[in-house]
Scaffold this active site. Sequence first.
Site, mmCIF file in Angstrom:
data_model
loop_
_atom_site.group_PDB
_atom_site.id
_atom_site.type_symbol
_atom_site.label_atom_id
_atom_site.label_comp_id
_atom_site.label_asym_id
_atom_site.label_seq_id
_atom_site.Cartn_x
_atom_site.Cartn_y
_atom_site.Cartn_z
ATOM 1 N N GLU A 101 60.991 11.723 49.161
ATOM 2 C CA GLU A 101 59.584 11.307 49.100
ATOM 3 C C GLU A 101 59.027 11.118 50.504
ATOM 4 O OE1 GLU A 101 57.014 10.762 47.410
ATOM 5 O OE2 GLU A 101 57.410 10.087 45.368
ATOM 6 N N ASP A 102 57.708 11.210 50.629
ATOM 7 C CA ASP A 102 57.077 10.915 51.906
ATOM 8 C C ASP A 102 56.935 9.412 52.125
ATOM 9 O OD1 ASP A 102 55.233 10.644 49.843
ATOM 10 O OD2 ASP A 102 53.621 11.760 50.842
ATOM 11 N N ASP A 105 54.660 3.363 48.323
ATOM 12 C CA ASP A 105 53.621 2.344 48.527
ATOM 13 C C ASP A 105 53.689 1.361 47.362
ATOM 14 O OD1 ASP A 105 51.351 0.904 49.055
ATOM 15 O OD2 ASP A 105 49.949 2.558 48.849
ATOM 16 N N PHE A 154 46.846 2.636 55.791
ATOM 17 C CA PHE A 154 46.874 4.049 55.393
ATOM 18 C C PHE A 154 47.266 4.923 56.579
ATOM 19 C CE2 PHE A 154 45.334 8.100 53.861
ATOM 20 C CZ PHE A 154 45.747 8.040 52.542
ATOM 21 N N ARG A 167 47.715 16.962 57.055
ATOM 22 C CA ARG A 167 49.148 17.020 56.737
ATOM 23 C C ARG A 167 49.922 17.710 57.855
ATOM 24 N NH1 ARG A 167 50.041 15.810 51.230
ATOM 25 N NH2 ARG A 167 48.370 16.390 49.811
HETATM 26 P P1 IMP Z 1 52.807 4.981 45.284
HETATM 27 O O1 IMP Z 1 52.885 5.510 43.883
HETATM 28 O O2 IMP Z 1 51.709 3.974 45.432
HETATM 29 O O3 IMP Z 1 54.134 4.464 45.797
HETATM 30 O O4 IMP Z 1 52.323 6.136 46.215
HETATM 31 C C1 IMP Z 1 53.061 7.222 46.519
HETATM 32 C C2 IMP Z 1 52.165 8.348 46.967
HETATM 33 O O5 IMP Z 1 50.880 7.909 47.426
HETATM 34 C C3 IMP Z 1 52.794 9.025 48.143
HETATM 35 O O6 IMP Z 1 53.682 10.042 47.738
HETATM 36 C C4 IMP Z 1 51.603 9.553 48.908
HETATM 37 O O7 IMP Z 1 51.240 10.829 48.433
HETATM 38 C C5 IMP Z 1 50.480 8.569 48.609
HETATM 39 N N1 IMP Z 1 50.315 7.567 49.686
HETATM 40 C C6 IMP Z 1 50.631 6.266 49.658
HETATM 41 N N2 IMP Z 1 50.343 5.659 50.812
HETATM 42 C C7 IMP Z 1 49.820 6.626 51.609
HETATM 43 C C8 IMP Z 1 49.329 6.627 52.969
HETATM 44 O O8 IMP Z 1 49.314 5.626 53.708
HETATM 45 N N3 IMP Z 1 48.882 7.830 53.436
HETATM 46 C C9 IMP Z 1 48.902 8.971 52.682
HETATM 47 N N4 IMP Z 1 49.342 9.001 51.426
HETATM 48 C C10 IMP Z 1 49.799 7.839 50.881
#
Ligand code: IMP
Length: 176
Positions: A101-102, A105, A154, A167
């Site tokens: 995963e990237d 959050d 962010f 990206r």
């Molecule tokens: P989560 O489901 O809230 O954990 O979010 C996961 C996804 O949200 C990641 O795979 C990203 O694509 C996107 N995301 C969350 N935080 C950021 C950020 O700070 N910048 C860009 N994308 C984010």
Amino acid sequence: MLDDSSFEVLFSADEIRSRIGILGEQITKDYDSVGEDTVMIAVLKGSILFYADLVRQVQLPITMDFIGISSYGDKQESSGVVRLTQDLSTPIKDKHVIVVEDIIDTGLTAHYLLENLQTRSPASLKLCSLLHKPDGSKKAVDIDYLGFTIPDKFVVGYGLDISQRYRNLDYIGWKK
Ligand code: IMP
């Protein structure tokens, strides 16, 4: 021209490269005996740059696959709605799976994805993420391999986007 002047560097390309080297060594060591049966899965699109650099640091005969997940749409906050947009190309039954995963959050995306993959009976299932924002957590997920922990801000670049842009920056930054 790509104008990235409004961003401040959080992690430079060099810092990212050296952290990925360490993660690659760890994975190589941990999966040494099962390398043939190991699948590293990139979660599209955000993890692709991280994934491409990481797999090259894993000195094992792994296979590669891709899965598409959408969670945010074009917004900068989690909608809580997670959708599979593209499935794997091969079954993962009895395989040792590492999901790449990237960023974690809220944890909603990773939680959904891991639950989905677990139903396919892999031999093992682990999570690797470049970034973690612990302050944004809504669902607890265990990150087995982590690049960096960051504050609840962010970030963009190195695979991460704002409305699908930026990206392709080779560093990770945030708005000044
Ligand atoms: P989560 O489901 O809230 O954990 O979010 C996961 C996804 O949200 C990641 O795979 C990203 O694509 C996107 N995301 C969350 N935080 C950021 C950020 O700070 N910048 C860009 N994308 C984010």
